[in-house]
Design a protein around this motif. Structure first.
Motif, PDB file in Angstrom:
ATOM      1  N   HIS A 248     -15.052  -5.731 -34.274  1.00 48.58           N
ATOM      2  CA  HIS A 248     -14.116  -4.887 -33.528  1.00 48.58           C
ATOM      3  C   HIS A 248     -13.846  -3.618 -34.329  1.00 48.58           C
ATOM      4  CE1 HIS A 248     -10.676  -3.858 -30.953  1.00 48.58           C
ATOM      5  NE2 HIS A 248     -10.067  -3.504 -32.077  1.00 48.58           N
ATOM      6  N   GLU A 249     -13.975  -2.472 -33.689  1.00 47.86           N
ATOM      7  CA  GLU A 249     -13.703  -1.199 -34.365  1.00 47.86           C
ATOM      8  C   GLU A 249     -12.224  -0.848 -34.208  1.00 47.86           C
ATOM      9  OE1 GLU A 249     -15.767   2.260 -32.986  1.00 47.86           O
ATOM     10  OE2 GLU A 249     -15.668   3.199 -34.983  1.00 47.86           O
ATOM     11  N   TYR A 250     -11.520  -0.835 -35.307  1.00 46.13           N
ATOM     12  CA  TYR A 250     -10.083  -0.547 -35.300  1.00 46.13           C
ATOM     13  C   TYR A 250      -9.858   0.920 -35.652  1.00 46.13           C
ATOM     14  CZ  TYR A 250      -5.102  -0.971 -36.290  1.00 46.13           C
ATOM     15  OH  TYR A 250      -3.738  -0.827 -36.275  1.00 46.13           O
ATOM     16  N   VAL A 251      -8.977   1.584 -34.898  1.00 51.58           N
ATOM     17  CA  VAL A 251      -8.673   3.001 -35.120  1.00 51.58           C
ATOM     18  C   VAL A 251      -7.223   3.138 -35.569  1.00 51.58           C
ATOM     19  CG1 VAL A 251      -8.634   5.301 -34.117  1.00 51.58           C
ATOM     20  CG2 VAL A 251     -10.343   3.647 -33.343  1.00 51.58           C
ATOM     21  N   PHE A 252      -6.996   3.795 -36.686  1.00 48.47           N
ATOM     22  CA  PHE A 252      -5.649   4.029 -37.184  1.00 48.47           C
ATOM     23  C   PHE A 252      -5.005   5.175 -36.401  1.00 48.47           C
ATOM     24  CE2 PHE A 252      -7.846   1.883 -40.570  1.00 48.47           C
ATOM     25  CZ  PHE A 252      -6.892   1.017 -41.090  1.00 48.47           C
ATOM     26  N   THR A 253      -3.733   5.012 -36.082  1.00 45.22           N
ATOM     27  CA  THR A 253      -3.059   5.976 -35.211  1.00 45.22           C
ATOM     28  C   THR A 253      -1.972   6.784 -35.890  1.00 45.22           C
ATOM     29  OG1 THR A 253      -1.484   4.274 -34.487  1.00 45.22           O
ATOM     30  CG2 THR A 253      -3.522   4.519 -33.203  1.00 45.22           C
ATOM     31  N   LYS A 254      -1.685   6.510 -37.151  1.00 44.25           N
ATOM     32  CA  LYS A 254      -0.625   7.252 -37.827  1.00 44.25           C
ATOM     33  C   LYS A 254      -0.862   7.251 -39.322  1.00 44.25           C
ATOM     34  CE  LYS A 254       2.317   3.125 -37.927  1.00 44.25           C
ATOM     35  NZ  LYS A 254       3.617   2.535 -37.539  1.00 44.25           N
ATOM     36  N   GLY A 255      -0.061   8.043 -40.010  1.00 46.17           N
ATOM     37  CA  GLY A 255      -0.148   8.106 -41.459  1.00 46.17           C
ATOM     38  C   GLY A 255      -1.371   8.854 -41.942  1.00 46.17           C
ATOM     39  N   GLN A 256      -1.665   8.706 -43.219  1.00 45.23           N
ATOM     40  CA  GLN A 256      -2.805   9.404 -43.813  1.00 45.23           C
ATOM     41  C   GLN A 256      -4.139   8.959 -43.232  1.00 45.23           C
ATOM     42  OE1 GLN A 256      -2.179   8.648 -48.051  1.00 45.23           O
ATOM     43  NE2 GLN A 256      -1.408  10.753 -48.303  1.00 45.23           N
ATOM     44  N   ALA A 257      -4.191   7.745 -42.693  1.00 47.24           N
ATOM     45  CA  ALA A 257      -5.438   7.225 -42.139  1.00 47.24           C
ATOM     46  C   ALA A 257      -5.618   7.545 -40.657  1.00 47.24           C
ATOM     47  CB  ALA A 257      -5.514   5.718 -42.341  1.00 47.24           C
ATOM     48  N   LYS A 258      -4.721   8.329 -40.079  1.00 47.76           N
ATOM     49  CA  LYS A 258      -4.779   8.630 -38.645  1.00 47.76           C
ATOM     50  C   LYS A 258      -6.143   9.201 -38.264  1.00 47.76           C
ATOM     51  CE  LYS A 258      -2.434  11.152 -34.945  1.00 47.76           C
ATOM     52  NZ  LYS A 258      -1.286  12.036 -34.602  1.00 47.76           N
ATOM     53  N   GLY A 259      -6.759   8.592 -37.255  1.00 43.92           N
ATOM     54  CA  GLY A 259      -8.068   9.016 -36.783  1.00 43.92           C
ATOM     55  C   GLY A 259      -9.223   8.293 -37.455  1.00 43.92           C
TER      56      GLY A 259
END
Length: 299
Positions: A187-198
């Motif tokens: 499963h490809e997880y996408v970060f939505t906030k913080g320094q890892a956003k995107g």
């Protein structure tokens, strides 16, 4: 996360240290359906009365009774039992909708231009990747706790969860090692906030564990089992330098020094097979140098 035990011969070998930024109900239920004793059976009767015949007047005729209809109730019970068994035997599958709601955040795995220092440059060198990619990987691993991602995965897996590790290949992956009654998937997880956003990261569910992590470590934490492993390694002419568990491949690694003659590939495979037969777990034997010589040279 790696767990190692130093052999009595020398300290644990540094090359066996396994790094991990962050830190299983096997058995399928079968259904043996047995037809109900109340099901009516077909019967035949023998009529003893002679019938006229052009071939032989004494010929007897067999009269066959009409077929009896099988109970539909019993058939329904059988089908229901088989269906329930099939559902129970299905591997557990993670409900990603409860973990990753897929918000409308575009994937952008290219970090903003900046100067990189310390850990970023060290990871770039050790993994043979660009500093920008090293920064992305460190940011992703540090963001897991912020999102509570691991806690959500563990909550669903419960005792099916065994361990995890980061795969530093051409593609950076978070690998979740589970018991064998879990569905394998990515499963490809996408970060939505913080320094890892995107940033995105593939989460690989790898159901290869036939026991818990604690049971794996117990193979060499138990004195009797540990002695058995050491004796077997020595029988093949080796001096054990360290023994430890790794989630990668879910196995135990033995670092062994061979002072007289190197172990051939055939002997290595046979030794690993003997270790597995004796302990029930997968072993990997790695040939290394004698640690005591290195310690003397450093003093």
């Amino acid at each position: 996360m790696g767990h190692f035990k130093q052999s009595s011969f020398s300290p644990l070998r540094p090359t066996l240290t396994l790094s991990l930024v962050v830190v299983t109900l096997s058995g399928l239920v079968g259904c043996n359906f047995k037809p109900s004793d109340t099901t009516e059976r077909q019967t035949t009767t023998l009529n003893e009365a002679p019938k006229p015949s052009t071939l032989n007047n004494e010929t007897k005729v067999i009269e066959i009774a009409k077929p009896v209809e099988v109970s539909k109730t019993n058939s329904s019970v059988a089908n229901a039992s088989l269906t329930n068994a099939s559902e129970v035997s299905k591997p557990f599958k993670i409900d990603w909708s409860k973990i990753d709601p897929k918000p409308s955040v575009p994937i952008n795995n290219t970090p903003k231009p900046t100067r990189f220092y310390g850990d970023v440059l060290s990871l770039a060198q050790s993994s043979n990747i660009m500093p920008a990619e090293a920064y992305r990987r460190l940011t992703i691993s540090a963001s897991l706790n912020e999102y509570g991602l691991l806690d959500k995965i563990k909550y669903q897996l419960k005792d099916r969860f065994v361990d995890l590790y980061w795969h530093h290949g051409p593609e950076y992956q978070l690998v979740i090692v589970t018991r064998q009654n879990v569905a394998a998937e990515t499963h490809e997880y996408v970060f939505t906030k913080g320094q890892a956003k995107g940033f995105s990261v593939p989460i690989v569910i790898l159901p290869i564990a036939d026991r818990s992590k604690e049971d794996m470590v117990a193979v060499y934490d138990n004195n009797d089992s540990y002695k058995k492993v050491l004796e077997m390694l020595e029988r093949y002419g080796g001096e054990p330098q360290g023994i430890g568990y790794t989630p990668e491949g879910f196995k135990i690694v033995a670092d062994v020094y061979y002072p007289n003659e190197k172990l051939t590939e055939d002997n290595k495979r046979q030794l690993e097979a003997d270790l597995k037969q004796a302990t029930g777990v997968t072993f990997e034997v790695r040939e290394g140098s004698e640690l005591r010589l290195a310690e003397q040279a450093s003093h």
